[in-house]
Write a protein that holds these residues in place. Structure first.
Motif, PDB file in Angstrom:
ATOM      1  N   THR A  81      50.028   6.371  48.201  1.00  0.00           N
ATOM      2  CA  THR A  81      50.022   7.089  46.927  1.00  0.00           C
ATOM      3  C   THR A  81      51.262   6.746  46.109  1.00  0.00           C
ATOM      4  OG1 THR A  81      51.193   8.915  47.965  1.00  0.00           O
ATOM      5  CG2 THR A  81      48.821   9.086  47.933  1.00  0.00           C
ATOM      6  N   PRO A  82      51.352   5.506  45.609  1.00  0.00           N
ATOM      7  CA  PRO A  82      52.529   5.146  44.810  1.00  0.00           C
ATOM      8  C   PRO A  82      52.596   5.980  43.526  1.00  0.00           C
ATOM      9  CG  PRO A  82      50.855   3.439  44.642  1.00  0.00           C
ATOM     10  CD  PRO A  82      50.381   4.397  45.691  1.00  0.00           C
ATOM     11  N   HIS A  83      53.791   6.397  43.149  1.00  0.00           N
ATOM     12  CA  HIS A  83      54.005   7.226  41.958  1.00  0.00           C
ATOM     13  C   HIS A  83      53.766   6.396  40.688  1.00  0.00           C
ATOM     14  CE1 HIS A  83      56.532   9.664  39.118  1.00  0.00           C
ATOM     15  NE2 HIS A  83      55.849  10.614  39.747  1.00  0.00           N
ATOM     16  N   HIS A  84      53.494   7.073  39.564  1.00  0.00           N
ATOM     17  CA  HIS A  84      53.183   6.306  38.350  1.00  0.00           C
ATOM     18  C   HIS A  84      54.386   5.572  37.770  1.00  0.00           C
ATOM     19  CE1 HIS A  84      54.853   9.342  35.662  1.00  0.00           C
ATOM     20  NE2 HIS A  84      54.166  10.281  36.309  1.00  0.00           N
ATOM     21  N   THR A  85      55.594   5.846  38.299  1.00  0.00           N
ATOM     22  CA  THR A  85      56.764   5.090  37.836  1.00  0.00           C
ATOM     23  C   THR A  85      56.974   3.819  38.663  1.00  0.00           C
ATOM     24  OG1 THR A  85      58.104   6.434  39.308  1.00  0.00           O
ATOM     25  CG2 THR A  85      58.003   7.133  37.020  1.00  0.00           C
ATOM     26  N   THR A  86      56.101   3.566  39.637  1.00  0.00           N
ATOM     27  CA  THR A  86      56.221   2.380  40.491  1.00  0.00           C
ATOM     28  C   THR A  86      56.209   1.094  39.664  1.00  0.00           C
ATOM     29  OG1 THR A  86      55.119   3.547  42.268  1.00  0.00           O
ATOM     30  CG2 THR A  86      55.091   1.162  42.417  1.00  0.00           C
ATOM     31  N   SER A  87      57.110   0.172  39.976  1.00  0.00           N
ATOM     32  CA  SER A  87      57.172  -1.093  39.239  1.00  0.00           C
ATOM     33  C   SER A  87      56.080  -2.043  39.715  1.00  0.00           C
ATOM     34  CB  SER A  87      58.529  -1.758  39.474  1.00  0.00           C
ATOM     35  OG  SER A  87      58.606  -2.196  40.816  1.00  0.00           O
ATOM     36  N   HIS A 143      46.193  -2.092  52.647  1.00  0.00           N
ATOM     37  CA  HIS A 143      45.163  -3.005  53.166  1.00  0.00           C
ATOM     38  C   HIS A 143      44.290  -2.307  54.223  1.00  0.00           C
ATOM     39  CE1 HIS A 143      43.318  -6.744  54.417  1.00  0.00           C
ATOM     40  NE2 HIS A 143      43.777  -6.622  55.648  1.00  0.00           N
ATOM     41  N   ASN A 144      42.985  -2.477  54.089  1.00  0.00           N
ATOM     42  CA  ASN A 144      41.998  -1.833  54.982  1.00  0.00           C
ATOM     43  C   ASN A 144      41.950  -0.311  54.826  1.00  0.00           C
ATOM     44  OD1 ASN A 144      41.102  -4.221  56.104  1.00  0.00           O
ATOM     45  ND2 ASN A 144      42.596  -4.179  57.762  1.00  0.00           N
ATOM     46  N   GLY A 145      42.649   0.198  53.805  1.00  0.00           N
ATOM     47  CA  GLY A 145      42.652   1.639  53.593  1.00  0.00           C
ATOM     48  C   GLY A 145      42.481   1.967  52.121  1.00  0.00           C
ATOM     49  N   VAL A 146      43.154   3.019  51.701  1.00  0.00           N
ATOM     50  CA  VAL A 146      42.953   3.570  50.362  1.00  0.00           C
ATOM     51  C   VAL A 146      44.251   3.537  49.558  1.00  0.00           C
ATOM     52  CG1 VAL A 146      42.381   5.684  49.089  1.00  0.00           C
ATOM     53  CG2 VAL A 146      41.089   5.078  51.158  1.00  0.00           C
ATOM     54  N   LEU A 147      44.144   3.090  48.304  1.00  0.00           N
ATOM     55  CA  LEU A 147      45.259   3.182  47.357  1.00  0.00           C
ATOM     56  C   LEU A 147      44.877   4.257  46.351  1.00  0.00           C
ATOM     57  CD1 LEU A 147      47.960   1.739  46.389  1.00  0.00           C
ATOM     58  CD2 LEU A 147      46.507   0.608  44.708  1.00  0.00           C
ATOM     59  N   PHE A 148      45.668   5.319  46.297  1.00  0.00           N
ATOM     60  CA  PHE A 148      45.350   6.428  45.387  1.00  0.00           C
ATOM     61  C   PHE A 148      46.329   6.449  44.228  1.00  0.00           C
ATOM     62  CE2 PHE A 148      45.872  11.117  44.398  1.00  0.00           C
ATOM     63  CZ  PHE A 148      44.742  11.174  43.584  1.00  0.00           C
ATOM     64  N   LEU A 149      45.813   6.312  43.012  1.00  0.00           N
ATOM     65  CA  LEU A 149      46.647   6.375  41.814  1.00  0.00           C
ATOM     66  C   LEU A 149      46.320   7.664  41.069  1.00  0.00           C
ATOM     67  CD1 LEU A 149      46.412   2.699  40.458  1.00  0.00           C
ATOM     68  CD2 LEU A 149      47.959   3.638  42.187  1.00  0.00           C
ATOM     69  N   ASP A 150      47.221   8.632  41.166  1.00  0.00           N
ATOM     70  CA  ASP A 150      47.026   9.904  40.473  1.00  0.00           C
ATOM     71  C   ASP A 150      47.548   9.742  39.042  1.00  0.00           C
ATOM     72  OD1 ASP A 150      46.287  12.467  40.113  1.00  0.00           O
ATOM     73  OD2 ASP A 150      47.961  13.364  41.225  1.00  0.00           O
ATOM     74  N   GLU A 151      46.949  10.432  38.089  1.00  0.00           N
ATOM     75  CA  GLU A 151      47.363  10.327  36.674  1.00  0.00           C
ATOM     76  C   GLU A 151      47.382   8.861  36.254  1.00  0.00           C
ATOM     77  OE1 GLU A 151      48.363  13.131  35.010  1.00  0.00           O
ATOM     78  OE2 GLU A 151      48.817  14.567  36.599  1.00  0.00           O
ATOM     79  N   VAL A 152      46.289   8.192  36.474  1.00  0.00           N
ATOM     80  CA  VAL A 152      46.284   6.727  36.327  1.00  0.00           C
ATOM     81  C   VAL A 152      46.668   6.232  34.927  1.00  0.00           C
ATOM     82  CG1 VAL A 152      43.748   6.563  36.066  1.00  0.00           C
ATOM     83  CG2 VAL A 152      45.016   4.620  36.935  1.00  0.00           C
ATOM     84  N   PRO A 153      46.374   6.966  33.812  1.00  0.00           N
ATOM     85  CA  PRO A 153      46.816   6.429  32.512  1.00  0.00           C
ATOM     86  C   PRO A 153      48.341   6.411  32.366  1.00  0.00           C
ATOM     87  CG  PRO A 153      45.080   8.067  32.217  1.00  0.00           C
ATOM     88  CD  PRO A 153      45.546   8.175  33.644  1.00  0.00           C
ATOM     89  N   GLU A 154      49.058   7.109  33.245  1.00  0.00           N
ATOM     90  CA  GLU A 154      50.524   7.145  33.143  1.00  0.00           C
ATOM     91  C   GLU A 154      51.185   5.887  33.710  1.00  0.00           C
ATOM     92  OE1 GLU A 154      52.061   9.558  31.568  1.00  0.00           O
ATOM     93  OE2 GLU A 154      50.209  10.721  31.273  1.00  0.00           O
ATOM     94  N   TYR A 155      50.470   5.114  34.497  1.00  0.00           N
ATOM     95  CA  TYR A 155      51.056   3.884  35.044  1.00  0.00           C
ATOM     96  C   TYR A 155      51.219   2.881  33.913  1.00  0.00           C
ATOM     97  CZ  TYR A 155      50.068   5.603  39.740  1.00  0.00           C
ATOM     98  OH  TYR A 155      50.042   6.348  40.886  1.00  0.00           O
ATOM     99  N   SER A 156      52.228   2.015  34.046  1.00  0.00           N
ATOM    100  CA  SER A 156      52.445   1.051  32.972  1.00  0.00           C
ATOM    101  C   SER A 156      51.263   0.092  32.944  1.00  0.00           C
ATOM    102  CB  SER A 156      53.746   0.278  33.182  1.00  0.00           C
ATOM    103  OG  SER A 156      53.542  -0.801  34.070  1.00  0.00           O
ATOM    104  N   ARG A 157      51.000  -0.387  31.749  1.00  0.00           N
ATOM    105  CA  ARG A 157      49.886  -1.326  31.547  1.00  0.00           C
ATOM    106  C   ARG A 157      50.029  -2.525  32.485  1.00  0.00           C
ATOM    107  NH1 ARG A 157      46.188  -1.027  26.806  1.00  0.00           N
ATOM    108  NH2 ARG A 157      44.519  -1.935  28.000  1.00  0.00           N
TER     109      ARG A 157
END
Ligand code: ZN
Length: 501
Positions: free
Chosen positions: A269-275, A295-309
């Protein structure tokens, strides 16, 4: 005999290519040359090796010493070759029998006192070494990790002195403490923990069965994060091979590895400020990013519009290919990144659009701008878009909160996956367009239903094929050989964001 040859291993992604270490001791002014290492690494390695040899009660030859690490084009920037370099110098100067060391492979950094220190990538080395007939000696602090390879050629030592005593007099070396990878029943989380949200749970089950990417849209506090975190519990445990891949990625990334949970799928669950670098990997030497740790699991992006383009854009390629290539000046490194994407977002900037209990004061334009931060190409790679509405007051439990039902659901999902693999050798989300045509035929009437929906909702060509794949999974969940109208209609319903708000 003045040339001695032994082996070590480099780190290249989660591969560990064999490195030949040759030492030559000849007459001439005392000087040590190490060919094949970066300059600063050479200086540091020379100092450590020299001090460690002396501390172990051996002589550092005051002659001309040349050590060659080959092949030359592999990245060789850390202290991982110290042990192999020390052994080859002592063999070349006849302080230990030179003839036996080419049947060994050594991996480990030396301290000035001769103690063996941990290095990255022990497991990939042990896996590559396995069955090749060379004994591998690694620092005993890395024993548990190396033991996952279950290799009979594996030995551990705590110091250079111990290794030299073994090579000189045959003193036996230790074996790594075997980790007994028993079935771990410590998983206490369950989809039944989520109250209400029956339709979101249904979508989650479809996502779990076909390995479909999923986007949840709903106001804060509706349980989106909790739903996402239960996805790995619905998917069958990793196979041994999958588990070894995940453990190898943890090994080269220096992440604390939880041996107890080693068959459980990763949930990141990387935070939306992740580079972008932290997301896909990078730095020098290149380390795996969040997408590879998932890998082989789940990547969860919460508040996805907040991540940089930029961060969202770099996800596109690995979402298609299941891997990521990281380029650095002199090298290209590949990391596996076969992850399932679960994203969540609010319906609008304030979060309460469509919520009857609160006022949303966002303008239509603000809502449009907010949603369009998810670019079309990324959205196109998400098979299911669903709404997770606010819970009606008084929702405490329903039949989907029954733990035994959750167990049944897990079995159904496992069975559905087996069915897909037997039919086409892959899960439904991985079907190519050509395979979709073959495995997802529709009746004439249903084709018309789909065409109409596509025209009315303005669904892209990619979206069209996503609907067919999801419909295939829905039919598979109820063991229907052909996709029927209800399956198709349900799948069309999971394209929420193809419509305007
Ligand atoms: Zn709003």
């Amino acid at each position: 005999m003045t040339v001695a040859t032994t082996f070590s291993s480099a780190e290249l992604g989660i591969d560990a290519p064999l490195v030949t270490v040759e030492a030559d001791v000849s007459s001439g002014l005392p000087k040590t040359l190490i060919v094949g290492l970066a300059e600063t690494a050479v200086r540091e390695s020379k100092d450590r090796v020299k001090a460690a040899i002396k501390a172990s009660g051996f002589d550092y030859p005051s002659r001309r010493i040349t050590v060659n690490l080959a092949p030359a084009d592999l990245p060789k920037s850390t202290g991982r070759y110290d042990l192999a370099i020390a052994v080859s110098i002592l063999a070349a100067s006849n302080q230990i029998p030179p003839e036996c060391i080419d049947s060994y492979e050594f991996l480990g950094e030396l301290s000035l006192t001769g103690a063996l220190r941990e290095v990255r990538g022990i497991l990939p080395t042990a896996l590559r070494n396995k069955g090749q007939g060379r004994r591998l000696i690694v620092p005993d602090v890395c024993g548990f990790e190396a033991a996952l390879a279950e290799s009979k050629d594996l030995y551990v030592a705590s110091s250079l002195h111990e290794v030299l005593a073994h090579l000189a007099t045959g003193q036996p070396l230790g074996r790594p403490g075997q980790w007994h990878a028993e079935e771990d029943n410590s998983e206490t989380r369950s989809i039944a923990d989520v109250k209400g949200q029956a339709s979101a749970k249904r979508a989650l089950a479809i996502a779990a069965a076909g390995r479909h990417n999923l986007l949840m849209i709903g106001p804060p506090g509706t349980g989106k994060t909790m739903l996402a975190s239960r996805l790995p519990t619905l998917i069958p445990r990793m196979t041994l091979e999958e588990s070894l891949q995940v453990a190898s990625i943890a090994s080269v990334s220096r992440q604390q590895f939880e041996y107890r949970h080693w068959r459980q799928r990763p949930f990141r669950t990387p935070h939306h400020t992740t580079s972008a670098v932290a997301m896909v990997g990078g730095s020098s030497p290149p380390k795996p990013g969040e997408i590879s740790l998932a890998h082989n699991g789940v990547l969860f992006l919460d508040e996805v519009p907040e991540y940089s383009r930029q961060v969202l854009e770099v996800l596109r390629e690995p979402l298609e290919s299941g891997e990521i290539w990281i380029s650095r000046a002199a090298q290209q490194v590949r990391y596996p990144a076969h992850f399932q994407l679960i994203a969540a977002m609010n319906p609008c900037p304030c979060g309460y659009f469509g919520d009857d209990t609160r006022e949303c004061d966002c303008s239509a334009q603000q809502i449009h701008r907010y949603r369009s931060r998810l670019s079309g190409p990324l959205l196109d790679r998400i098979d299911l878009h669903i709404e997770v509405p606010p819970l009606p007051a008084g929702t405490l439990s329903d039949e989907t909160t029954d733990k035994s039902k959750a167990g049944e659901l897990k079995l159904t999902i496992a069975k559905t996956r087996t069915l897909m693999l037997e039919r086409q050798g892959m899960l439904n989300s991985e079907l190519t367009n050509r395979q979709i045509t073959r495995h997802c035929p529709l009746s004439q009437a249903d084709s018309r239903v789909l065409d109409e929906a596509v025209n009315k909702l303005g669904i892209s060509a990619r979206g069209y094929f996503k609907i067919l794949k999801v419909a295939r999974t829905i039919a598979d969940l109820s063991e229907h050989k052909r996709i029927g109208t209800p399956h198709l209609v349900e799948a069309i319903g999971y394209r929420k964001l193809d419509r305007s708000p």
